[in-house]
Scaffold this motif. Structure first.
Motif, PDB file in Angstrom:
ATOM      1  N   LEU B 401       8.464  -4.504 -12.328  1.00  0.00           N
ATOM      2  CA  LEU B 401       9.194  -4.432 -11.279  1.00  0.00           C
ATOM      3  C   LEU B 401       8.401  -5.581 -10.313  1.00  0.00           C
ATOM      4  O   LEU B 401       7.156  -5.610 -10.379  1.00  0.00           O
ATOM      5  CB  LEU B 401       8.890  -3.119 -10.570  1.00  0.00           C
ATOM      6  CG  LEU B 401       9.947  -2.029 -11.034  1.00  0.00           C
ATOM      7  CD1 LEU B 401       9.723  -0.545 -10.589  1.00  0.00           C
ATOM      8  CD2 LEU B 401      11.294  -2.527 -10.567  1.00  0.00           C
ATOM      9  N   PRO B 402       9.275  -6.013  -9.357  1.00  0.00           N
ATOM     10  CA  PRO B 402       8.559  -7.049  -8.258  1.00  0.00           C
ATOM     11  C   PRO B 402       7.633  -6.335  -7.340  1.00  0.00           C
ATOM     12  O   PRO B 402       7.969  -5.150  -6.933  1.00  0.00           O
ATOM     13  CB  PRO B 402       9.565  -7.630  -7.658  1.00  0.00           C
ATOM     14  CG  PRO B 402      10.738  -6.961  -7.887  1.00  0.00           C
ATOM     15  CD  PRO B 402      10.312  -6.106  -9.365  1.00  0.00           C
ATOM     16  N   PRO B 403       6.270  -6.949  -7.022  1.00  0.00           N
ATOM     17  CA  PRO B 403       5.572  -6.118  -6.031  1.00  0.00           C
ATOM     18  C   PRO B 403       6.263  -5.804  -4.762  1.00  0.00           C
ATOM     19  O   PRO B 403       5.802  -4.773  -4.227  1.00  0.00           O
ATOM     20  CB  PRO B 403       4.459  -7.339  -5.794  1.00  0.00           C
ATOM     21  CG  PRO B 403       4.575  -8.431  -6.954  1.00  0.00           C
ATOM     22  CD  PRO B 403       6.000  -8.281  -7.316  1.00  0.00           C
ATOM     23  N   GLU B 404       7.249  -6.576  -4.558  1.00  0.00           N
ATOM     24  CA  GLU B 404       8.119  -6.035  -3.050  1.00  0.00           C
ATOM     25  C   GLU B 404       8.638  -4.579  -3.310  1.00  0.00           C
ATOM     26  O   GLU B 404       8.582  -3.751  -2.482  1.00  0.00           O
ATOM     27  CB  GLU B 404       8.972  -7.138  -2.836  1.00  0.00           C
ATOM     28  CG  GLU B 404       8.706  -8.289  -2.156  1.00  0.00           C
ATOM     29  CD  GLU B 404       7.850  -9.230  -3.368  1.00  0.00           C
ATOM     30  OE1 GLU B 404       8.163  -9.038  -4.535  1.00  0.00           O
ATOM     31  OE2 GLU B 404       7.406 -10.061  -2.895  1.00  0.00           O
ATOM     32  N   ILE B 405       9.161  -4.343  -4.446  1.00  0.00           N
ATOM     33  CA  ILE B 405       9.595  -3.037  -4.750  1.00  0.00           C
ATOM     34  C   ILE B 405       8.697  -1.974  -4.889  1.00  0.00           C
ATOM     35  O   ILE B 405       8.869  -0.866  -4.235  1.00  0.00           O
ATOM     36  CB  ILE B 405      10.513  -3.088  -6.196  1.00  0.00           C
ATOM     37  CG1 ILE B 405      11.687  -3.969  -6.023  1.00  0.00           C
ATOM     38  CG2 ILE B 405      11.021  -1.567  -6.474  1.00  0.00           C
ATOM     39  CD1 ILE B 405      12.969  -3.567  -5.253  1.00  0.00           C
ATOM     40  N   ILE B 406       7.485  -2.246  -5.420  1.00  0.00           N
ATOM     41  CA  ILE B 406       6.232  -1.297  -5.445  1.00  0.00           C
ATOM     42  C   ILE B 406       5.897  -1.171  -4.124  1.00  0.00           C
ATOM     43  O   ILE B 406       5.652   0.093  -3.692  1.00  0.00           O
ATOM     44  CB  ILE B 406       5.408  -1.981  -6.441  1.00  0.00           C
ATOM     45  CG1 ILE B 406       5.702  -2.096  -7.801  1.00  0.00           C
ATOM     46  CG2 ILE B 406       4.080  -1.108  -6.483  1.00  0.00           C
ATOM     47  CD1 ILE B 406       4.978  -2.654  -8.810  1.00  0.00           C
ATOM     48  N   GLU B 407       5.941  -2.176  -3.196  1.00  0.00           N
ATOM     49  CA  GLU B 407       5.356  -1.876  -1.787  1.00  0.00           C
ATOM     50  C   GLU B 407       6.384  -0.966  -1.015  1.00  0.00           C
ATOM     51  O   GLU B 407       5.962  -0.099  -0.530  1.00  0.00           O
ATOM     52  CB  GLU B 407       5.205  -3.397  -1.155  1.00  0.00           C
ATOM     53  CG  GLU B 407       4.480  -3.378  -0.042  1.00  0.00           C
ATOM     54  CD  GLU B 407       3.015  -2.876  -0.276  1.00  0.00           C
ATOM     55  OE1 GLU B 407       2.451  -2.123   0.273  1.00  0.00           O
ATOM     56  OE2 GLU B 407       2.365  -3.020  -1.355  1.00  0.00           O
ATOM     57  N   GLN B 408       7.604  -1.363  -1.107  1.00  0.00           N
ATOM     58  CA  GLN B 408       8.764  -0.545  -0.516  1.00  0.00           C
ATOM     59  C   GLN B 408       8.602   1.020  -0.797  1.00  0.00           C
ATOM     60  O   GLN B 408       8.927   1.800  -0.058  1.00  0.00           O
ATOM     61  CB  GLN B 408      10.220  -1.173  -0.663  1.00  0.00           C
ATOM     62  CG  GLN B 408      10.575  -2.380  -0.040  1.00  0.00           C
ATOM     63  CD  GLN B 408      11.923  -2.847  -0.248  1.00  0.00           C
ATOM     64  OE1 GLN B 408      12.603  -2.115  -1.107  1.00  0.00           O
ATOM     65  NE2 GLN B 408      12.007  -4.164  -0.236  1.00  0.00           N
ATOM     66  N   ALA B 409       8.519   1.098  -2.213  1.00  0.00           N
ATOM     67  CA  ALA B 409       8.306   2.675  -3.050  1.00  0.00           C
ATOM     68  C   ALA B 409       7.355   3.366  -2.338  1.00  0.00           C
ATOM     69  O   ALA B 409       7.410   4.274  -1.541  1.00  0.00           O
ATOM     70  CB  ALA B 409       8.145   2.627  -4.457  1.00  0.00           C
ATOM     71  N   LYS B 410       5.969   2.495  -1.933  1.00  0.00           N
ATOM     72  CA  LYS B 410       4.844   3.230  -1.264  1.00  0.00           C
ATOM     73  C   LYS B 410       5.300   3.523  -0.124  1.00  0.00           C
ATOM     74  O   LYS B 410       5.011   4.742   0.374  1.00  0.00           O
ATOM     75  CB  LYS B 410       3.802   2.112  -1.598  1.00  0.00           C
ATOM     76  CG  LYS B 410       2.591   2.532  -2.491  1.00  0.00           C
ATOM     77  CD  LYS B 410       1.538   1.554  -2.348  1.00  0.00           C
ATOM     78  CE  LYS B 410       0.792   1.396  -3.566  1.00  0.00           C
ATOM     79  NZ  LYS B 410       0.041  -0.051  -3.738  1.00  0.00           N
ATOM     80  N   MET B 411       5.762   2.661   0.681  1.00  0.00           N
ATOM     81  CA  MET B 411       6.216   3.084   2.084  1.00  0.00           C
ATOM     82  C   MET B 411       7.064   4.100   2.219  1.00  0.00           C
ATOM     83  O   MET B 411       6.964   4.953   3.011  1.00  0.00           O
ATOM     84  CB  MET B 411       6.926   1.817   2.950  1.00  0.00           C
ATOM     85  CG  MET B 411       5.742   0.812   3.313  1.00  0.00           C
ATOM     86  SD  MET B 411       6.615  -0.744   3.501  1.00  0.00           S
ATOM     87  CE  MET B 411       7.748  -0.268   4.931  1.00  0.00           C
ATOM     88  N   SER B 412       8.099   4.512   1.143  1.00  0.00           N
ATOM     89  CA  SER B 412       9.008   5.396   1.135  1.00  0.00           C
ATOM     90  C   SER B 412       8.491   6.866   0.462  1.00  0.00           C
ATOM     91  O   SER B 412       9.035   7.565   0.562  1.00  0.00           O
ATOM     92  CB  SER B 412      10.349   5.201   0.588  1.00  0.00           C
ATOM     93  OG  SER B 412      10.744   3.680   0.684  1.00  0.00           O
ATOM     94  N   GLU B 413       7.226   6.482   0.242  1.00  0.00           N
ATOM     95  CA  GLU B 413       6.657   7.820  -0.722  1.00  0.00           C
ATOM     96  C   GLU B 413       7.589   8.229  -1.996  1.00  0.00           C
ATOM     97  O   GLU B 413       7.718   9.529  -2.099  1.00  0.00           O
ATOM     98  CB  GLU B 413       6.289   8.808   0.182  1.00  0.00           C
ATOM     99  CG  GLU B 413       5.397   8.386   1.236  1.00  0.00           C
ATOM    100  CD  GLU B 413       4.777   9.521   2.183  1.00  0.00           C
ATOM    101  OE1 GLU B 413       5.447  10.467   2.262  1.00  0.00           O
ATOM    102  OE2 GLU B 413       3.851   9.432   2.812  1.00  0.00           O
ATOM    103  N   VAL B 414       7.893   7.246  -2.444  1.00  0.00           N
ATOM    104  CA  VAL B 414       8.607   7.648  -3.898  1.00  0.00           C
ATOM    105  C   VAL B 414       8.094   6.479  -5.181  1.00  0.00           C
ATOM    106  O   VAL B 414       7.374   5.828  -4.479  1.00  0.00           O
ATOM    107  CB  VAL B 414      10.312   7.336  -4.068  1.00  0.00           C
ATOM    108  CG1 VAL B 414      11.037   8.239  -2.997  1.00  0.00           C
ATOM    109  CG2 VAL B 414      10.526   5.912  -3.633  1.00  0.00           C
ATOM    110  N   GLU B 415       8.168   6.940  -6.227  1.00  0.00           N
ATOM    111  CA  GLU B 415       7.926   6.245  -7.263  1.00  0.00           C
ATOM    112  C   GLU B 415       8.528   5.105  -7.367  1.00  0.00           C
ATOM    113  O   GLU B 415       9.984   5.062  -7.001  1.00  0.00           O
ATOM    114  CB  GLU B 415       7.830   6.882  -8.697  1.00  0.00           C
ATOM    115  CG  GLU B 415       7.158   8.161  -8.904  1.00  0.00           C
ATOM    116  CD  GLU B 415       5.391   7.854  -8.889  1.00  0.00           C
ATOM    117  OE1 GLU B 415       5.240   6.616  -9.432  1.00  0.00           O
ATOM    118  OE2 GLU B 415       4.649   8.636  -8.543  1.00  0.00           O
TER     119      GLU B 415
END
Lengths: 507, 507
Positions: B401-415
């Motif tokens: 996954l692109p780092p941006e998706i991982i970042e967004q997931a972190k912010m939304s508190e989902v995997e």
């Protein structure tokens, strides 16, 4: 797990049901018969459980026809099936995932069926609303109860969760409480008053329980299993007030709501009474009511489905009900569809209506007439006394056993009523339930008989039971005149020993 | 239980499945579609579970016809049904209590069906005998596993029971372990070797686990759920030797034994291998194998039945298996009868044989061809890499996954993989499983797809998934050339961000 010591201590603590041994004996005798062993009877008749189909009662045709068409959809075009059967089967398949009864459903049940159930409850309680979100379907009402018990379980020692439990209680309940890790805190039903719930006794039981656990719920069976008692409105109000005052969760087994036959008696749901008591109660008292496909009229025990309705349960707690049901993945689809048919049967004017109505009426009439017939015969036997049942499928006569039997039981390390059942099974091939499995620990002994059986079967059971019982009476006659106190639970006379003649030794 | 604090802490400790949220979203989208909301797709396709009927695969006609006749015995005289269907239905009704599929059965299952299962296992393992007494039927293999886990659970702190559990594992397993009060002690499957079980890793995992719990069992899924890996004889021998040396109870999920399609690959049961290893092992290693009606070829998930066979289990322990199954009263009869049909299908020469054979063949061919087709397409997508499956019904591609998706997931508190699935569902109406629900905690992300679906459905899923994935790739293209390493699990390239154009904001 190479030996018993490694098994989870809680599992090892689940009390063994004395009924298992009786069932094994029944299976053994049946096997002997198939191997041509000489017996005075041709088959074992089992009236120990509430399984009416096993005893020969017929299923509801509408239920079976619709389910058959759901399983084998080519039947949707079979004109030998009534039109409403085919239409209903089609509409049920339409709400199955992928149009197949072979798919999983939501863990809490199919939304369509949950809605049918909510509508049924609303009609039953004359417009006190029921909501789909509060209805949970499970693989039998016992599974639903297990989920609730697991949620309630906590603490240890004096903070250990206790559940106020009637004596006598449904025979599987003690095992479920053990499995959930919850303490059985007993309250007695009053046999002399037809097994009524008594408020003073509840209060006494609660006080006693608080000495060794933390009672957090009260379990009620209404119509009573195994007692046949049906509570009136006043009695239900008392229990609700008690639960409200003591902050107890109400767990109400109402699975026999469709089988009330006592004169001037009707089933009133706890929920209806609760809502008629005003907001002080209807908005605070936590109540869960259980119903089942194994109920008297439909009696589809083998399909395994039931449901519960939760009232005033915290949404956060309901989330965990859902989580727990997830571990079962989903309730059997055939059972769920049958629930839909049970709560939403053919209506006046539908092609299947007349047959359906006749079948239901036949079941209800059989049940009511059998209950009266059995009650009369049992009360006519010396040393036996039976409260009249008003609902449910059981009679629960008390048994005044001769001291010799009690002595023999002690020596064999079984309960005396189990010994009685064992002898009855061996000598006459009739399997009834022993009272001790109902959480007993009373001085009196009891038997449980299911009377929802074909009338011929009942006659045969009563004849064999009567004959066995009278032989026992002859062997150990009682010292005073037999006084029949029909409808009373008082012990009738006492027993004295008669020396056994040699002819009896070999029996 | 007026608030959450009063709920049993163990129940509160059951980990929530991230899949529930995805399922709710799917239901929500489906509802929007029925309410005429504008979407780019006409329906949600769910390939997240192994429920083939839901996805449109057809049931086995023989199974459905026999069950329909058992439910509605008038069909026994219906000449439009093949003769062997009617005879089989009659013979099954003969072994139901009271001749009705509506009666309870023994808690461990109908003796007749348990015997059929034992005979099936004996045939499967080329005459290594299986005994009826060792076979237990339950409402799905998961229920059987739950019983075993409960028996194994004990201790606290460092003596707490642990179960060595593969990562990835079947998605419901972590929840079951929590519910039973057992610690998940993870061992990794080796993705680069097609998700093989590795002995060194087992040893490492065991040593690590012993620091905080007492590992008493090892769980194996073969054919692998969700990996599609099928163990060969050598690999099974290694696991058995490991279990023997470390005195671990073997819990083997073999529910996909009928769906092995990898070239030169066949299913070999743990029991068969165990018995071929000599008495040192075959008389000591404790093994339980699970099978299910929800297996690939029959796929009757909704009927809810499965079974387990216990090998070398102490009779005293088996008594408690029986006790635990008693709390369910009995397994759904329709499911039990279907198990009998699954393990004892029509034989060559029977009227139903040809149809049966064709249907099974169609399922197997579909599964095998779909698995190959999906594997090729998925491996052709940038940043996705899929091991070839050899059996079972799933593919389990890894996702870079692109780092941006991982970042967004972190912010939304989902995997991050859940976020990917959420987007895929919203944009394309395809529901797949997120890797994190398989007990993951790995750095890599994965998806689970069921490929036992009609080929048209699969094409539609692959097209929508491909289109979504390429859009995502365009939005966040990777910084290096895409190198396809088919069959390898190495991450392929890394991602760099491209500023989003305004046209994408409103998506």
């Amino acid at each position: 797990m190479s030996s018993l010591q490694h098994v989870n201590p809680r599992v090892r603590g689940i009390r063994a049901s004395p009924h298992s041994a009786l069932q094994s004996l029944a299976a053994h005798i049946t096997q002997e018969i198939t191997q041509m062993a000489q017996k005075s009877f041709r088959e074992v008749i089992d009236v120990s459980s509430g399984d009416s189909h096993q005893a020969g009662m017929k299923p509801i045709s509408f239920v079976r026809q619709v389910l058959a068409a759901c399983l084998h959809p080519q039947l949707l075009r079979d004109r030998s099936l009534p039109l409403d059967v085919r239409l209903r089967a089609q509409s049920l398949l339409d709400v199955c995932e992928g149009g197949s009864a072979g798919s999983y459903t939501d863990s809490s049940g199919m939304p369509h069926v949950r809605q049918s159930i909510a509508e049924f409850i609303t009609r039953r309680d004359t417009e006190i609303p029921s909501y789909t979100k509060d209805v949970f379907i499970s693989a039998g009402s016992q599974r639903a109860l297990m989920v609730l018990l697991k949620l309630l379980a906590s603490g240890e020692g004096e903070t250990w969760t206790g559940v106020l439990t009637p004596l006598p209680c449904p025979h599987t309940l003690p095992m479920l409480l053990d499995d959930a890790g919850v303490t059985l805190a007993p309250y007695r039903l009053i046999e002399e008053r037809g097994w009524a719930v008594d408020l003073d006794e509840l209060q006494r039981a609660l006080t006693a329980a608080r000495r060794h656990c933390e009672p957090r719920a009260i379990y009620i069976s209404n119509p009573g299993n195994p007692t046949g008692h049906v509570q009136d409105k006043k009695s239900i109000e008392e229990v609700i007030q008690f639960a409200a005052a003591e902050r107890l969760f109400l767990l109400v087994d109402e699975v026999y709501q469709d089988s009330v036959y006592g004169q001037d008696t009707q089933f009133i749901s706890y929920k209806k009474v609760l809502f008629e008591m005003g907001k002080e109660f209807s908005e605070t008292v936590e109540l869960v009511s259980f119903h089942s496909l194994s109920s008297a009229c439909v009696g589809e025990c083998g399909l395994r489905a039931g449901f519960m309705e939760a009232v005033n349960m915290d949404p956060g707690v309901m989330h965990y009900v859902d989580t727990m049901l997830c571990t079962d993945i989903s309730t059997p689809v055939m059972g769920q569809l049958a629930l839909d048919l049970m709560v939403n049967p053919p209506k006046l004017g539908d092609p299947s209506y007349d047959t359906y109505k006749q079948e239901i009426l036949l079941t209800q009439t059989t049940l009511s007439q059998n209950a009266q017939r059995a009650w009369r015969v049992l009360n006519g036997l010396p040393g036996m006394s039976c409260q009249p049942a008003m609902g449910g499928v059981y009679l629960y006569p008390s048994l005044d056993l001769p001291p010799e039997i009690i002595e023999q039981a002690k020596m064999s390390e079984v309960e005396a009523d189990v010994l009685y059942c064992e002898r009855l099974l061996q000598e006459e091939g009739v399997l009834v339930g022993a009272g001790c499995q109902h959480g007993a620990a009373t001085v009196r002994h009891h038997l449980r008989l299911c009377v929802l059986v074909p009338p011929d079967t009942l006659e045969e059971v009563l004849a064999r039971l009567g004959s066995f019982h009278l032989r026992l009476t002859d062997r150990f006659p009682r010292s005073d005149t037999v006084v029949l106190k029909v409808g009373s639970g008082e012990p009738q006379g006492s027993w004295r020993k008669v020396p056994e003649g040699p002819q009896q030794k070999g029996e």
